[in-house]
Scaffold this motif. Structure first.
Motif, mmCIF file in Angstrom:
data_model
loop_
_atom_site.group_PDB
_atom_site.id
_atom_site.type_symbol
_atom_site.label_atom_id
_atom_site.label_comp_id
_atom_site.label_asym_id
_atom_site.label_seq_id
_atom_site.Cartn_x
_atom_site.Cartn_y
_atom_site.Cartn_z
ATOM 1 N N ARG A 134 0.848 -1.187 0.000
ATOM 2 C CA ARG A 134 0.000 0.000 0.000
ATOM 3 C C ARG A 134 0.887 1.241 0.000
ATOM 4 O O ARG A 134 1.729 1.411 0.868
ATOM 5 N N SER A 135 0.692 2.072 -0.973
ATOM 6 C CA SER A 135 1.454 3.312 -1.057
ATOM 7 C C SER A 135 0.570 4.462 -0.592
ATOM 8 O O SER A 135 -0.619 4.503 -0.915
ATOM 9 N N PRO A 136 1.138 5.393 0.142
ATOM 10 C CA PRO A 136 0.325 6.551 0.546
ATOM 11 C C PRO A 136 0.043 7.489 -0.628
ATOM 12 O O PRO A 136 -0.792 8.367 -0.526
ATOM 13 N N PHE A 137 0.724 7.259 -1.753
ATOM 14 C CA PHE A 137 0.559 8.123 -2.913
ATOM 15 C C PHE A 137 -0.309 7.415 -3.947
ATOM 16 O O PHE A 137 0.092 6.424 -4.533
ATOM 17 N N LYS A 138 -1.492 7.932 -4.162
ATOM 18 C CA LYS A 138 -2.426 7.300 -5.097
ATOM 19 C C LYS A 138 -2.205 7.762 -6.533
ATOM 20 O O LYS A 138 -2.438 7.025 -7.471
ATOM 21 N N THR A 139 -1.787 8.988 -6.695
ATOM 22 C CA THR A 139 -1.559 9.529 -8.034
ATOM 23 C C THR A 139 -0.212 10.235 -8.065
ATOM 24 O O THR A 139 0.405 10.485 -7.023
ATOM 25 N N LEU A 140 0.196 10.591 -9.256
ATOM 26 C CA LEU A 140 1.447 11.319 -9.429
ATOM 27 C C LEU A 140 1.394 12.672 -8.720
ATOM 28 O O LEU A 140 2.390 13.141 -8.173
ATOM 29 N N SER A 151 9.252 14.921 -10.812
ATOM 30 C CA SER A 151 10.014 14.954 -12.068
ATOM 31 C C SER A 151 10.630 13.592 -12.391
ATOM 32 O O SER A 151 10.814 13.249 -13.558
ATOM 33 N N HIS A 152 10.929 12.816 -11.365
ATOM 34 C CA HIS A 152 11.525 11.494 -11.594
ATOM 35 C C HIS A 152 10.491 10.472 -12.057
ATOM 36 O O HIS A 152 10.828 9.511 -12.743
ATOM 37 N N TYR A 153 9.246 10.661 -11.647
ATOM 38 C CA TYR A 153 8.210 9.682 -11.956
ATOM 39 C C TYR A 153 7.229 10.144 -13.030
ATOM 40 O O TYR A 153 6.357 9.383 -13.429
ATOM 41 N N THR A 154 7.370 11.342 -13.491
ATOM 42 C CA THR A 154 6.508 11.830 -14.560
ATOM 43 C C THR A 154 6.911 11.145 -15.861
ATOM 44 O O THR A 154 8.098 11.084 -16.194
#
Length: 122
Positions: free
Chosen positions: A61-67, A76-79
């Motif tokens: 489970r990641s606390p980040f649901k979207t970019l 910038s690294h994940y875009t």
């Protein structure tokens, strides 16, 4: 005297076995030299562990649901890079099926798995 003869005969037999293993069974020679036991993996336990983590534990489970939820320094690294077609990732992002895993295991060479020591368990 008899005990010494027995000890000497046992030592000669052991040395002869080591010499034989050195030329004929390198894995056994290394295991004996390092005082290690032969290890093996039971594949049904591996498959049971995979099923356990798929069904019981589930995905991380990641606390980040979207970019947009990412901190600015990571966006910038994940875009996605616009010049790269996003369809190229679909094959590698697809979940591995049990059939694919079994096919890889069944087509793998026998007796070639080695541990962190790089000594094959043959």
């Amino acid at each position: 005297m008899e005990f010494d003869n027995h000890k000497q005969a046992a030592m000669k037999a052991t040395i002869a076995e080591w010499n034989s293993n050195f030329y004929e069974d390198k894995g056994k020679f290394i295991r004996n030299s390092l005082n290690r036991e032969k290890c093996s993996i039971v594949l049904d336990r591996v498959l049971a562990a995979i099923k356990h983590f798929q069904n019981v534990v589930g995905p991380s489970r990641s606390p980040f649901k979207t970019l947009d939820d990412l901190p600015d320094r990571w966006k910038s690294h994940y875009t996605p890079i616009p010049s790269i077609n996003s369809n190229i990732y679909s094959i590698v992002m697809a979940p591995i099926t049990e059939a694919e895993l079994l096919a890889v295991i069944n087509n793998s060479p026998r007796h070639k798995a080695s541990g962190p020591s790089s000594i094959p368990y043959e």
